[in-house]
Design a protein around this motif. Structure first.
Motif, PDB file in Angstrom:
ATOM      1  N   ASP A  96      28.566  54.112  18.555  1.00 14.51           N
ATOM      2  CA  ASP A  96      29.903  53.859  17.558  1.00 14.51           C
ATOM      3  C   ASP A  96      30.661  54.602  16.855  1.00 14.51           C
ATOM      4  OD1 ASP A  96      27.549  54.218  15.550  1.00 14.51           O
ATOM      5  OD2 ASP A  96      27.844  52.504  14.327  1.00 14.51           O
ATOM      6  N   GLY A  97      30.270  55.841  16.748  1.00 11.32           N
ATOM      7  CA  GLY A  97      30.847  57.260  16.353  1.00 11.32           C
ATOM      8  C   GLY A  97      30.248  57.505  15.209  1.00 11.32           C
ATOM      9  N   VAL A  98      28.880  57.150  14.689  1.00 20.56           N
ATOM     10  CA  VAL A  98      28.437  57.739  13.805  1.00 20.56           C
ATOM     11  C   VAL A  98      27.611  58.704  14.539  1.00 20.56           C
ATOM     12  CG1 VAL A  98      26.466  57.180  12.608  1.00 20.56           C
ATOM     13  CG2 VAL A  98      27.823  55.837  12.501  1.00 20.56           C
ATOM     14  N   VAL A  99      27.441  59.781  13.234  1.00 22.97           N
ATOM     15  CA  VAL A  99      26.119  61.094  14.158  1.00 22.97           C
ATOM     16  C   VAL A  99      25.572  61.509  12.577  1.00 22.97           C
ATOM     17  CG1 VAL A  99      26.359  63.501  13.976  1.00 22.97           C
ATOM     18  CG2 VAL A  99      28.545  61.849  14.996  1.00 22.97           C
ATOM     19  N   GLU A 100      24.332  60.944  12.539  1.00 22.40           N
ATOM     20  CA  GLU A 100      23.253  61.519  12.016  1.00 22.40           C
ATOM     21  C   GLU A 100      22.274  62.484  12.501  1.00 22.40           C
ATOM     22  OE1 GLU A 100      21.922  59.450   9.873  1.00 22.40           O
ATOM     23  OE2 GLU A 100      22.561  57.595  11.320  1.00 22.40           O
ATOM     24  N   LEU A 101      22.177  63.187  11.055  1.00 25.40           N
ATOM     25  CA  LEU A 101      21.137  64.215  11.500  1.00 25.40           C
ATOM     26  C   LEU A 101      20.271  63.942  10.168  1.00 25.40           C
ATOM     27  CD1 LEU A 101      23.830  66.939   9.703  1.00 25.40           C
ATOM     28  CD2 LEU A 101      23.131  67.387  12.224  1.00 25.40           C
ATOM     29  N   VAL A 102      18.873  64.547  11.467  1.00 29.92           N
ATOM     30  CA  VAL A 102      17.002  64.023  10.475  1.00 29.92           C
ATOM     31  C   VAL A 102      16.445  65.693  10.714  1.00 29.92           C
ATOM     32  CG1 VAL A 102      15.163  62.899  11.066  1.00 29.92           C
ATOM     33  CG2 VAL A 102      18.040  61.781  11.619  1.00 29.92           C
ATOM     34  N   GLN A 103      16.082  65.280   9.392  1.00 28.90           N
ATOM     35  CA  GLN A 103      15.019  66.544   9.204  1.00 28.90           C
ATOM     36  C   GLN A 103      13.686  65.785   9.040  1.00 28.90           C
ATOM     37  OE1 GLN A 103      16.139  69.848   8.119  1.00 28.90           O
ATOM     38  NE2 GLN A 103      14.287  70.730   8.764  1.00 28.90           N
ATOM     39  N   TYR A 104      12.774  66.380  10.766  1.00 26.34           N
ATOM     40  CA  TYR A 104      12.230  65.519  11.081  1.00 26.34           C
ATOM     41  C   TYR A 104      10.129  67.049  10.386  1.00 26.34           C
ATOM     42  CZ  TYR A 104      12.151  68.991  15.186  1.00 26.34           C
ATOM     43  OH  TYR A 104      12.552  69.720  16.519  1.00 26.34           O
TER      44      TYR A 104
END
Length: 109
Positions: free
Chosen positions: A46-54
């Motif tokens: 759907d065009g979403v970009v997520e940045l996740v610190q793990y």
């Protein structure tokens, strides 16, 4: 929901040796690992970009952006890891500033 399994879920590590799964709300189209920190970028249909610190202590969603109007098909960090480049089926490319958590320059067709 879609998720990016941790190494523990994939059977590669013990549960206490790997971060939690990263859960996203739509089909994952691309994944990029930050070149020098424990951060992952994921793009969805759907065009979403997520940045996740793990980490072992838990995952922290650093940013979420819907700067594309169609599926985000490709993404990669620059060599320093301070810019995330994204490309979409809407015929646009964008440079996402990791420091500010906001989209920077964007080119459309």
């Amino acid at each position: 929901s879609w998720f990016i399994p941790s190494m523990a879920s994939a059977g590669g590590m013990q549960a206490d040796e790997a971060p939690e799964d990263i859960v996203l709300t739509d089909h994952v189209m691309g994944i990029a690992f930050h070149p020098s920190s424990n951060m992952i970028a994921a793009s969805t249909v759907d065009g979403v970009v997520e940045l996740v610190q793990y980490s072992l202590e838990g995952n922290i969603r650093q940013a979420s952006s819907k700067h594309h109007t169609d599926s985000c098909r490709a993404l990669t960090f620059n060599q320093d890891g301070n810019i995330l480049y994204t490309a979409s089926a809407d015929a646009s490319i964008a440079a996402f500033d990791i420091g500010s958590g906001r989209p920077g320059a964007q080119l459309t067709n």
